[in-house]
Design an enzyme around this catalytic site. Sequence first.
Site, PDB file in Angstrom:
ATOM      1  N   LYS A  55       0.820  -1.216   0.000  1.00 22.60           N
ATOM      2  CA  LYS A  55       0.000   0.000   0.000  1.00 22.60           C
ATOM      3  C   LYS A  55       0.850   1.261   0.000  1.00 22.60           C
ATOM      4  O   LYS A  55       0.493   2.252  -0.634  1.00 22.60           O
ATOM      5  CB  LYS A  55      -0.952   0.006   1.195  1.00 22.60           C
ATOM      6  CG  LYS A  55      -0.302   0.237   2.549  1.00 22.60           C
ATOM      7  CD  LYS A  55      -1.320   0.347   3.645  1.00 22.60           C
ATOM      8  CE  LYS A  55      -0.653   0.596   4.995  1.00 22.60           C
ATOM      9  NZ  LYS A  55       0.048   1.887   5.039  1.00 22.60           N
ATOM     10  N   THR A  56       1.980   1.252   0.722  1.00 25.67           N
ATOM     11  CA  THR A  56       2.832   2.448   0.759  1.00 25.67           C
ATOM     12  C   THR A  56       3.383   2.750  -0.627  1.00 25.67           C
ATOM     13  O   THR A  56       3.450   3.915  -1.041  1.00 25.67           O
ATOM     14  CB  THR A  56       3.985   2.253   1.760  1.00 25.67           C
ATOM     15  OG1 THR A  56       3.454   1.931   3.043  1.00 25.67           O
ATOM     16  CG2 THR A  56       4.817   3.520   1.877  1.00 25.67           C
ATOM     17  N   ASP A 109      -3.659   7.891   4.262  1.00 23.15           N
ATOM     18  CA  ASP A 109      -3.123   6.570   4.604  1.00 23.15           C
ATOM     19  C   ASP A 109      -3.791   6.051   5.874  1.00 23.15           C
ATOM     20  O   ASP A 109      -4.194   6.839   6.734  1.00 23.15           O
ATOM     21  CB  ASP A 109      -1.611   6.678   4.811  1.00 23.15           C
ATOM     22  CG  ASP A 109      -0.932   5.317   4.896  1.00 23.15           C
ATOM     23  OD1 ASP A 109      -1.563   4.310   4.520  1.00 23.15           O
ATOM     24  OD2 ASP A 109       0.232   5.260   5.336  1.00 23.15           O
ATOM     25  N   GLU A 110      -3.928   4.728   5.999  1.00 25.88           N
ATOM     26  CA  GLU A 110      -4.500   4.081   7.190  1.00 25.88           C
ATOM     27  C   GLU A 110      -5.878   4.670   7.525  1.00 25.88           C
ATOM     28  O   GLU A 110      -6.166   5.015   8.679  1.00 25.88           O
ATOM     29  CB  GLU A 110      -3.553   4.222   8.390  1.00 25.88           C
ATOM     30  CG  GLU A 110      -2.155   3.666   8.167  1.00 25.88           C
ATOM     31  CD  GLU A 110      -2.086   2.149   8.168  1.00 25.88           C
ATOM     32  OE1 GLU A 110      -3.158   1.506   8.207  1.00 25.88           O
ATOM     33  OE2 GLU A 110      -0.973   1.609   8.132  1.00 25.88           O
ATOM     34  N   GLN A 118      -7.696  -4.538   9.458  1.00 29.02           N
ATOM     35  CA  GLN A 118      -6.606  -4.185  10.367  1.00 29.02           C
ATOM     36  C   GLN A 118      -6.963  -2.998  11.254  1.00 29.02           C
ATOM     37  O   GLN A 118      -6.076  -2.325  11.779  1.00 29.02           O
ATOM     38  CB  GLN A 118      -5.326  -3.869   9.579  1.00 29.02           C
ATOM     39  CG  GLN A 118      -4.761  -5.071   8.832  1.00 29.02           C
ATOM     40  CD  GLN A 118      -3.381  -4.800   8.271  1.00 29.02           C
ATOM     41  OE1 GLN A 118      -2.394  -4.736   8.994  1.00 29.02           O
ATOM     42  NE2 GLN A 118      -3.299  -4.647   6.962  1.00 29.02           N
ATOM     43  N   ARG A 121       1.855 -10.804  10.342  1.00 30.93           N
ATOM     44  CA  ARG A 121       3.204 -10.269  10.571  1.00 30.93           C
ATOM     45  C   ARG A 121       4.257 -11.290  10.148  1.00 30.93           C
ATOM     46  O   ARG A 121       5.432 -10.957  10.012  1.00 30.93           O
ATOM     47  CB  ARG A 121       3.425  -9.942  12.057  1.00 30.93           C
ATOM     48  CG  ARG A 121       2.528  -8.897  12.692  1.00 30.93           C
ATOM     49  CD  ARG A 121       2.419  -7.625  11.901  1.00 30.93           C
ATOM     50  NE  ARG A 121       1.249  -7.679  11.020  1.00 30.93           N
ATOM     51  CZ  ARG A 121       1.046  -6.846  10.015  1.00 30.93           C
ATOM     52  NH1 ARG A 121       1.947  -5.942   9.717  1.00 30.93           N
ATOM     53  NH2 ARG A 121      -0.049  -6.943   9.280  1.00 30.93           N
TER      54      ARG A 121
END
Length: 859
Positions: free
Chosen positions: A64-65, A252-253, A330, A676
């Site tokens: 995503k980044t 973002d997020e 998330q 993770r």
Amino acid sequence: MIRMTEPSKITAVPDHQPAAGGIAARARASVGPKYLSGLNPEQREAVETLDGPVLVLAGAGTGKTRVLTTRIAHILSQGRARPAEILSVTFTNKAAREMKHRLGQMLGHAVEGMPWLGTFHSIGGRILRFHAELAQLKSNFTVLDVDDQVRLLKQLLQAENIDDKRWPARMLAGLIDGWKNRGLMPSQVPSGEAAMFANGKGGKLYASYQERLKILNAADFGDLLLENIRIFREHPDILRQYQQRFKYILVDEYQDTNVAQYLWLRLLSQAPSFTSPRVRGEVASRSDAGEGDSPETALVETAPHPDPLPVKDGERERTKNICCVGDDDQSIYGWRGAEVDNILRFEHDFPGAKVIRLERNYRSTGHILAAASHLIAHNEGRLGKTLRTEDQDGEKVTVTGSWDSEEEARGIGEEIEQIQRKGEKLNEIAILVRASYQMREFEDRFVTLGLPYRVIGGPRFYERAEIRDALAYLRVINSPADDLAFERIVNTPKRGLGDATVQMLHDHARKRRIPLFEAARAVVETDELKPKARGSLRDLVAQFDRWRAQREVTAHTDLAQIVLDESGYTEMWQKDRSADAAGRLENLKELVRSMEEFENLQGFLEHISLVMDREGGAEEDAVSLMTLHSAKGLEFDNVFLPGWEEGLFPSQRTLDEQGRAGLEEERRLGHVGLTRARRRAMIYFATNRRIHGTWSTTIPSRFLDELPAANVEITESKGGSAWGGTGGYGASRFDDMEAFGSTYSTPGWQRAQANRNRGSGRNGGGRSGGLEEEAATFSSSSSGPDFGSFSSRRRGPLTIEGELVAKSTGTTSEFSLSDRVFHQKFGYGRVTKIDGNKLTIAFDKAGEKKVVDSFVQRA
């Protein structure tokens, strides 16, 4: 024919678009700009869709980044906007720095001209300084930190004659922060919520606090957005300036935004309007909402985009170019105000929005992704997506049961040593716990093994403030000459012994060459201190004398509890209404529990010295230890997930306070934990755990039943006795060892040999009972008690009404009625009943228990 080299001449977008992943799409990608190379079809679509609202649902590890930074680069390279016309919002300064760095690599100097790339609060603060006079501030206003806020609120409480012990200033600071996160000005706080503090004075104190901030030319972090919202609402011309300035908005997020951040974004993302702006979720004034209305009923639903006065052709479309990147699976920060509904209702807030799902994961193996996806699919409140990978399936997710938390830590420690022996780095190993107090067991184990470790997102267990305070009390009891420890707690909790008193004690001690404690004993017999301070210090000296005398006749664990209670230290945290107070109390209970492993106070304190002496540099190869909440955004080759038990994970407190919404957030937390891991994810649970100072039989987490059988393997604990093995418990670590010449006379060795001999006598040398490796499967349905739906061929000890019932094997026990015995967990007791190899024992402290005779020895 449209030329790719002349984008400025394109006047219309054809109705037909190449199919994602098709020949045309791949050929098109081959002639695009270099920064587009390497993007998969979904990522490229997210980058190139520049018109209108876009929601990018980016699963864990899907890049995503890269999408976000490449999208900015694409906007700039296509000439759609200048750098100063792009608003790009992140949640952390670290994320903002990473985006600037990546953009710099792509575009060079262009990133330097992006003044509106930063966090919500940094950008909000920038806007507020431009228009400070509209908030009754000067442009050089100060931003207060939490400590300054609490000090200011204490002054207000004193002015109102409110008992700050009953109504702590930190509690009020938390309430005000919560109101600001929801976009509530003092006049908008529902009366029901205002009544929660100081008998209905919460709202008045909030208003007084805001007035005081203006006088001091100060703002807190909540004001940086709240004042923006108020200015935008009351001054449409200023809002219009920013709406026209920002041609593109990127977030973002997005799943972690709270109400205030949502309102701020919604105002800026509307088309320029000459009417007073009002958006969904905005709280009406008291004249609109009833006095007793809850925040939910006070929300006003209006058209997402109010009809503005006429604007230039295309102007409204340009200002609606908002792209939010996030993952509803998330969203794990609901406890600090994050609203997952913000991302779930994006299509409602922005009609015609395009939703692009990034589902190809570049981090984890197939089995890990399948397990995480199957788990999160049980949530109802989600937009839906399924993570996939084009890499190999890798190793299955393992689930391991342990007898207790000590064995859990021991087993994980041994597993880590095996991984290390294979040549893998400790930096690629992480242990993710649900609650911070779980860390203590692992820290102690790592010190014993000599394994380097680091705690991420907070101090190590014995470095936490509350633990250091408690240890300081114990150090003074153990050694009255420990000046550093005495100085730390002389006024903790508050006793009216300030810096002047401590300085007087130092002067007296220095002159007479005696410890501070002895100086305190001498000073209280003089008139050098004021009566109140003298009385407090005299009481403290008397308490230490009493505790030191009790040390000779009281168990050191009981003494620690007495000290924490009588000193007022436990009460201090019980009255503290801050969000972390409950966790600090849990840590104190864990500290007392950890002392049980040592013979006396001196031995415990020596152990602590060894733990605290361990220093490691930032570059050291070390195991990472952290909570699941702190792990977001990180990734490791090997991830251990201990404590998957009902009450711990999912957290009982979360279930009690939030119900189904809390359960879904806990499940999202499990999803985050699993994703993770790059190569291995290992889940552990214990059948017995010490909770609130009492041993309890626990039930495996419901989340274990929600994992897919095809992607999970059940393994046996390497930390000692657990499930299976002799009498229904796990096989001992000695069972696989070949016999050798040397023998030992220790009870543990003799017991292990006796277990081995009994097992070989019944099964011709093979293992007895318990978990058979060939039957290691998950079962969706099973008869009998449900322990995570293990196959009935892999049966552990049954639990009836919370009591562990040992299985009788039909053999005759070597013990007799009334024998005095010792059990490692339950201590000393006397045999009251014998059934084969199953003993009923009346323990001196633990009461009556049923255990297998191989787990006790003659006293």
